[in-house]
Design a protein around this motif. Structure first.
Motif, PDB file in Angstrom:
ATOM      1  N   ASP A  40      19.304   2.242   2.391  1.00 38.25           N
ATOM      2  CA  ASP A  40      19.870   1.063   1.724  1.00 38.25           C
ATOM      3  C   ASP A  40      19.222  -0.254   2.147  1.00 38.25           C
ATOM      4  OD1 ASP A  40      21.666   2.617   0.271  1.00 38.25           O
ATOM      5  OD2 ASP A  40      23.178   2.531   1.857  1.00 38.25           O
ATOM      6  N   SER A  41      18.054  -0.188   2.771  1.00 39.57           N
ATOM      7  CA  SER A  41      17.361  -1.423   3.141  1.00 39.57           C
ATOM      8  C   SER A  41      16.428  -1.841   2.002  1.00 39.57           C
ATOM      9  CB  SER A  41      16.561  -1.224   4.427  1.00 39.57           C
ATOM     10  OG  SER A  41      15.489  -0.320   4.220  1.00 39.57           O
ATOM     11  N   PRO A  42      16.110  -3.138   1.899  1.00 40.81           N
ATOM     12  CA  PRO A  42      15.273  -3.607   0.782  1.00 40.81           C
ATOM     13  C   PRO A  42      13.796  -3.300   1.008  1.00 40.81           C
ATOM     14  CG  PRO A  42      15.825  -5.425   2.220  1.00 40.81           C
ATOM     15  CD  PRO A  42      16.565  -4.236   2.761  1.00 40.81           C
ATOM     16  N   PHE A  43      13.047  -3.285  -0.081  1.00 46.04           N
ATOM     17  CA  PHE A  43      11.587  -3.169  -0.025  1.00 46.04           C
ATOM     18  C   PHE A  43      11.011  -4.301  -0.854  1.00 46.04           C
ATOM     19  CE2 PHE A  43       7.535  -1.232  -1.722  1.00 46.04           C
ATOM     20  CZ  PHE A  43       6.858  -1.245  -0.506  1.00 46.04           C
ATOM     21  N   LEU A  44      10.314  -5.216  -0.199  1.00 45.37           N
ATOM     22  CA  LEU A  44       9.714  -6.353  -0.882  1.00 45.37           C
ATOM     23  C   LEU A  44       8.308  -5.955  -1.318  1.00 45.37           C
ATOM     24  CD1 LEU A  44       9.905  -9.340  -1.723  1.00 45.37           C
ATOM     25  CD2 LEU A  44       9.056  -9.958   0.557  1.00 45.37           C
ATOM     26  N   GLU A  45       8.206  -5.454  -2.556  1.00 47.66           N
ATOM     27  CA  GLU A  45       6.898  -5.010  -3.052  1.00 47.66           C
ATOM     28  C   GLU A  45       6.011  -6.213  -3.327  1.00 47.66           C
ATOM     29  OE1 GLU A  45       4.834  -2.038  -6.337  1.00 47.66           O
ATOM     30  OE2 GLU A  45       7.017  -2.141  -6.189  1.00 47.66           O
ATOM     31  N   LEU A  46       4.743  -6.073  -2.992  1.00 52.56           N
ATOM     32  CA  LEU A  46       3.779  -7.162  -3.130  1.00 52.56           C
ATOM     33  C   LEU A  46       2.709  -6.815  -4.158  1.00 52.56           C
ATOM     34  CD1 LEU A  46       3.360  -7.778   0.699  1.00 52.56           C
ATOM     35  CD2 LEU A  46       4.648  -9.229  -0.884  1.00 52.56           C
ATOM     36  N   SER A  47       2.317  -7.809  -4.917  1.00 50.40           N
ATOM     37  CA  SER A  47       1.215  -7.665  -5.897  1.00 50.40           C
ATOM     38  C   SER A  47       1.377  -6.440  -6.795  1.00 50.40           C
ATOM     39  CB  SER A  47      -0.133  -7.579  -5.161  1.00 50.40           C
ATOM     40  OG  SER A  47      -0.259  -8.569  -4.179  1.00 50.40           O
ATOM     41  N   PRO A  48       2.566  -6.195  -7.363  1.00 54.58           N
ATOM     42  CA  PRO A  48       2.746  -4.985  -8.176  1.00 54.58           C
ATOM     43  C   PRO A  48       1.932  -4.973  -9.467  1.00 54.58           C
ATOM     44  CG  PRO A  48       4.667  -6.406  -8.367  1.00 54.58           C
ATOM     45  CD  PRO A  48       3.810  -6.996  -7.281  1.00 54.58           C
ATOM     46  N   ILE A  70       0.272   0.999  -3.383  1.00 52.67           N
ATOM     47  CA  ILE A  70       1.548   0.288  -3.313  1.00 52.67           C
ATOM     48  C   ILE A  70       1.600  -0.420  -1.962  1.00 52.67           C
ATOM     49  CG2 ILE A  70       4.072   0.510  -3.354  1.00 52.67           C
ATOM     50  CD1 ILE A  70       3.424   3.340  -4.736  1.00 52.67           C
ATOM     51  N   THR A  71       1.835  -1.719  -1.987  1.00 53.51           N
ATOM     52  CA  THR A  71       1.966  -2.465  -0.733  1.00 53.51           C
ATOM     53  C   THR A  71       3.292  -3.220  -0.748  1.00 53.51           C
ATOM     54  OG1 THR A  71       0.817  -4.422  -1.589  1.00 53.51           O
ATOM     55  CG2 THR A  71      -0.514  -2.760  -0.471  1.00 53.51           C
ATOM     56  N   GLY A  72       3.868  -3.398   0.426  1.00 51.42           N
ATOM     57  CA  GLY A  72       5.116  -4.137   0.510  1.00 51.42           C
ATOM     58  C   GLY A  72       5.673  -4.124   1.917  1.00 51.42           C
ATOM     59  N   ILE A  73       6.749  -4.862   2.098  1.00 53.70           N
ATOM     60  CA  ILE A  73       7.378  -4.990   3.406  1.00 53.70           C
ATOM     61  C   ILE A  73       8.741  -4.317   3.368  1.00 53.70           C
ATOM     62  CG2 ILE A  73       8.245  -6.611   5.141  1.00 53.70           C
ATOM     63  CD1 ILE A  73       6.154  -8.617   3.948  1.00 53.70           C
ATOM     64  N   GLY A  74       8.958  -3.405   4.297  1.00 56.40           N
ATOM     65  CA  GLY A  74      10.214  -2.691   4.377  1.00 56.40           C
ATOM     66  C   GLY A  74      10.669  -2.532   5.815  1.00 56.40           C
ATOM     67  N   VAL A  75      11.937  -2.164   5.980  1.00 55.71           N
ATOM     68  CA  VAL A  75      12.524  -2.033   7.316  1.00 55.71           C
ATOM     69  C   VAL A  75      12.536  -0.559   7.726  1.00 55.71           C
ATOM     70  CG1 VAL A  75      14.573  -2.458   8.729  1.00 55.71           C
ATOM     71  CG2 VAL A  75      13.965  -4.051   6.891  1.00 55.71           C
TER      72      VAL A  75
END
Length: 532
Positions: free
Chosen positions: A67-75, A90-95
């Protein structure tokens, strides 16, 4: 009172038209994003599943905390090019285990996960974000290496991917590689230069040269497993630190590695008792006019983004075309610069420069909300020093050391894009709304300038000017600039980090602020020469 009192009439016809237009643009963007999510298409997705493998996005989902967010980058990277939207990665920031990590997952359903020029550019951007914000990096690897027909655009600059991994390690920011399939040739250095390496048994294949290349180069006969199999690397070469039984086990091991990193953030923590905005984020759909020539009050946006809709405005009576002031977002203190009427005059520029200096003095991140047509032109303004005043603002932005976050809401034209911390000025993150446009100037203005120059040239030669040709030229130029100003084009070029739903602005800024506080937040100790 510093609490913003909204005057938006959500029942007006204008608001309804703006909202409908924004929803239409969001639907169009969702359709393009769906192409990235679809990967290589049904045929290749089915083939991948038949091999008993998880899709790249499924791997990410299992890796992240529940249930943590995923901030996808440059989709939308590579949009409008000859390559798959999303650029096969796929690139992004997740916990992961409570730690914010930069995650990069090659998509093996798109040409076997091969890297094309846009894959490289997207990877560079992810590496920059990880380095600037002190983020551990997790690579989910399954790639056939470089897309060979485009090697001239990848090979030489592509070495920085491996350079960035080693620099991250040297900075005591861990790097982790989870290898699910092929990682060949240059791709072998992804695990080779990572701090921790997990390989999936009977699946991972890591070698500088595969059996055919070895045969051609040395005459040696070999097979995949003995040359670069996971078990060989775990037992013989020592490249694999962990041997996973299957993909799920590899992800479990990856999470376990992060759990043991003893990771702590270096930036100040947010205040825990912040209040939600007084107004609904839904209202943001109807605030931006369909015609960007029509100004709107950015305080209405701030009221739906800032904690408690609380905004302490700085110099409210001076340079009123730019709103500046202090607020907090998800408990993090910020300074906000937001274009009110589009044009930046000398007063706005001087106010901005002072405000940016103040933010650096108290180590406070800055948020730039763009809706500007640029700096004012004309004899009166040139004589009053608009160049040196604009340069003062750009100088302050350039030399500011506190983290910057930029959101393009409407227009972002000319040098105003620079002064408001556009891409070239290294904001930690830059996002755009579907209503955003950015170019050297508006399409009509640019076409008009070219028309005036052409008329003057014809007159100097004593020739009659062709009005029919002029009309066709203006239409062509306006069409080209309009297309190149649109957010999908700019996002495809990686000039932003993603197009976001305006309703998600507070969440995205909150996630971004949390990310930047992985590292220290400290202002500049000095600025360059300001032309007074």
């Amino acid at each position: 009172m510093s609490t913003i009192r909204s005057t938006v009439d959500t029942r007006s016809e204008e608001f309804a038209e703006n909202r409908e237009s924004m929803l239409g643009k969001l639907a169009e963007i969702d359709g393009e994003h769906a192409k990235a999510i679809a990967g290589g298409g049904e045929k290749y997705v089915s083939r991948h599943r038949k091999r008993g493998k998880l899709l790249a996005r499924e791997r990410i989902e299992l890796l992240l905390d529940e249930d943590s967010p995923f901030l996808e980058l440059s989709p939308l990277a590579a949009w409008g090019s000859d390559y798959q939207v999303g650029a096969s990665v796929i690139t992004g920031i997740g916990v992961v285990e409570g730690v914010e990590c930069m995650i990069s997952a090659s998509d093996p359903t798109v040409k076997g996960g091969a890297s094309n020029p846009w894959t490289a550019k997207k990877s560079y951007r992810a590496a920059d974000i990880a380095a600037q914000n002190r983020l551990p990096v997790i690579n989910l690897v399954e790639s056939g290496g470089a897309d060979l027909p485009t090697q001239k655009e990848i090979f030489i600059p592509g070495g920085r991917i491996f350079r960035d991994l080693t620099r991250s390690s040297a900075a005591k920011v861990p790097t982790i590689a989870l290898v699910f399939g092929n990682s060949t040739a240059g791709g072998a250095y992804l695990p080779g230069m990572s701090d921790y390496v997990v390989m999936v048994k009977e699946r991972a294949k890591v070698f500088l040269g595969g059996p055919p290349l070895v045969k051609m180069a040395t005459g040696e006969e070999s097979d995949d497993e003995s040359l670069g199999g996971a078990e060989m690397h775990a037992r013989t070469s020592g490249l694999a630190d962990y041997l996973a039984a299957d993909e799920e086990d590899a992800i479990r091991l990856g999470r376990s590695i992060v759990k043991r990193l003893n990771w702590t953030k270096q930036g100040p923590t947010p205040k825990p008792d912040y209040a939600e905005p007084l107004y609904s984020a839904e209202d943001l759909l109807g605030i931006v006019p369909t015609d960007l020539k029509v100004p709107f009050d950015p305080r209405e946006v701030i009221a739906r983004v800032a904690d408690g809709s609380d905004f302490d405005e700085f110099k409210p009576l001076y340079g009123s075309s730019l709103a500046t002031g202090w607020a907090s977002i998800h408990g993090y203190p910020v300074g906000i610069l937001a274009n009110a009427q589009g044009v930046l005059f000398g007063e706005e520029s001087q106010k901005a420069a002072q405000f940016i200096q103040l933010a650096n003095q108290i180590d406070t991140p800055l948020v730039f909300l763009h809706n500007t047509t640029g700096y004012m032109v004309g004899k009166e303004y040139e004589q009053s020093g608009i160049i040196k005043h604009g340069a003062m603002m750009i100088n302050a932005v350039s030399n500011s050391k506190v983290p910057h976050l930029s959101v393009l809401m409407g227009a972002s034209y000319g040098a105003g894009h620079y002064g408001m911390c556009g891409r070239a000025y290294d904001p930690r993150f830059l996002f755009a709304w579907p209503s955003a446009k950015s170019a050297v100037m508006g399409p009509q203005q640019l076409a008009g300038v070219l028309s005036i120059v052409a008329r003057a040239a014809a007159a100097s030669r004593g020739q009659e000017y062709n009005e029919e040709h002029d009309a066709a030229m203006r239409a062509m130029v306006e069409g080209q600039i309009e297309a190149e100003s649109m957010p999908m084009f700019l996002s495809g070029m990686l000039y932003d980090d993603g197009i976001i739903d305006p309703r998600d602005t507070r969440t995205v800024l909150g996630l971004s602020l949390s990310v930047i506080h992985n590292g220290p937040v400290k202002g500049a100790e000095g600025f360059g020469v300001f032309r007074m």
